[in-house]
Design an enzyme around this catalytic site. Structure first.
Site, PDB file in Angstrom:
ATOM      1  N   SER A 125     -22.802  32.523  21.529  1.00  0.00           N
ATOM      2  CA  SER A 125     -23.801  33.253  20.752  1.00  0.00           C
ATOM      3  C   SER A 125     -23.359  34.683  20.501  1.00  0.00           C
ATOM      4  CB  SER A 125     -25.128  33.248  21.530  1.00  0.00           C
ATOM      5  OG  SER A 125     -26.027  34.199  21.016  1.00  0.00           O
ATOM      6  N   TYR A 150     -30.508  35.238  28.825  1.00  0.00           N
ATOM      7  CA  TYR A 150     -29.890  34.235  27.955  1.00  0.00           C
ATOM      8  C   TYR A 150     -28.513  34.701  27.499  1.00  0.00           C
ATOM      9  CZ  TYR A 150     -28.668  31.901  23.616  1.00  0.00           C
ATOM     10  OH  TYR A 150     -27.971  31.236  22.631  1.00  0.00           O
ATOM     11  N   LYS A 154     -24.424  33.278  28.321  1.00  0.00           N
ATOM     12  CA  LYS A 154     -23.353  32.979  27.368  1.00  0.00           C
ATOM     13  C   LYS A 154     -22.094  33.770  27.704  1.00  0.00           C
ATOM     14  CE  LYS A 154     -25.567  29.952  24.967  1.00  0.00           C
ATOM     15  NZ  LYS A 154     -25.186  28.524  25.070  1.00  0.00           N
TER      16      LYS A 154
END
Length: 339
Positions: A125, A150, A154
């Site tokens: 991402s 989050y 990644k």
């Protein structure tokens, strides 16, 4: 060739399964159905006239995952989507994200390195960049402290894969850092299917337009942008799905000695939240009810991609417009209401 797609009934995963099957690959899907539905499998079958093999497995189930690989020694590549993906939710419940996104990845890699030569695409991402110093964002931009758990998963996920590739010469991987996937398959057989309240902009827009939601909340209008709202790079999910197939084929053909590569996947165009709302109204003919509320934790001001590397090395470029993506998302929403 047989390709494993984890999270293959999710939004991006299901569209990638379609793209793979349309290119002649045999696909095996693993999904725990925590944020997806078996109806997606039916949609894939309707589009491609082929039903991928499906296994309901949670990747955190070490014994179940081990048994799967004992019976699937002939996998040629893995595209790994299975993960929790909502920025806001990750801020509220970080431990859920660290367990679900990192433990599952670790267990998957532990099984992959036991196989013969293996290829992996990682669903990464643009959040790994945090708030970038320069726009558009290239792959050379520094990976900054993540703005959300989050985003941190990644970043750490890429580090785990990079470290594994450095010590396991049987494993080669590509991390695709994509921006904001939206839209649906033009057939309206599959699309974004959020369970509960949508965490992403476009499904909230379509659900508001069709009166599932009273109004759309725009998180902040005091950012240093042209209209005060956040800017993102919105890419049609089918463009993104096709990028995964092209990246996989790069690994399978082994044109480089690099064991770990990174590519941005986006359109290279930034659109503000208010610009997306206006584009949706133009594409759908619907007037959207929205209100400005306070900023949301974890959001960066602006992020859009420098896609030169993917364009030149992968030979991939986004083909579909923002308006087309919004039109497809709206058709999908209306189809779901009729179903």
């Amino acid at each position: 060739m047989k390709i494993l797609v984890t999270g293959g009934l999710g939004f991006i995963g299901s569209h990638t399964v379609v793209a793979l099957q349309n290119k002649g690959y045999e696909v095996v899907v693993i999904d725990n159905l925590s944020n997806s539905s078996l109806q997606v499998l039916e949609g894939i079958t309707q589009i491609t006239s082929k039903t991928p093999e499906f296994q309901k497995i949670d990747l955190k189930d070490k014994s179940g995952l081990h048994d799967f690989f004992i019976n699937h020694q002939d996998i040629s590549g893995v595209i790994h989507f299975a993960a929790s993906k909502a920025v806001g939710e990750s801020v509220e419940n970080p431990l859920l994200y660290y367990e679900n996104n990192l433990a599952a990845l670790t267990y998957l890699l532990q099984n992959l390195v036991k196989l013969d030569k293996q290829n992996m695409i990682f669903s990464s991402s643009c959040t790994v960049y945090g708030q970038a110093d320069e726009l558009p964002i290239s792959e050379d931009a520094p990976v900054k402290k993540a703005m959300s758990p989050y985003g941190n998963t990644k970043q750490i996920g890429e580090e785990i894969i990079r470290d594994t590739c450095a010590t396991e010469d049987k494993l080669r991987a590509i991390s695709l850092r994509y921006f904001n996937p939206i839209g649906a398959h033009p057939s309206a057989e599959i699309g974004e299917l959020p369970l509960g309240t949508p965490q992403n902009l476009v499904p909230f827009i379509t659900q508001t337009a069709i009166s599932k939601r009273k109004e759309l909340s725009v998180f902040g209008d005091d950012y240093p942008t042209s209209d005060g709202t956040c800017i993102r790079d919105y890419i049609h999910v089918m463009d993104l799905a096709e990028a995964h197939v092209i990246a996989l084929e790069r690994l399978l053909s082994a044109p480089t000695k690099d064991t770990f590569e990174v590519f941005n996947v986006g359109t290279g165009v930034g659109s503000s939240v208010l610009e997306v709302i206006k584009a949706f109204e133009n594409a759908s003919g619907e007037k959207l009810n929205y209100k400005i509320v306070g900023r949301r934790a974890g959001d960066v001001v602006a992020a859009y991609a420098d896609t030169k590397k993917a364009n030149e090395i992968l030979g991939w470029k986004a083909k579909r417009s923002l308006e087309q993506a919004l039109k497809d998302a709206w058709t999908w929403e209306k189809t779901r209401v009729k179903a």
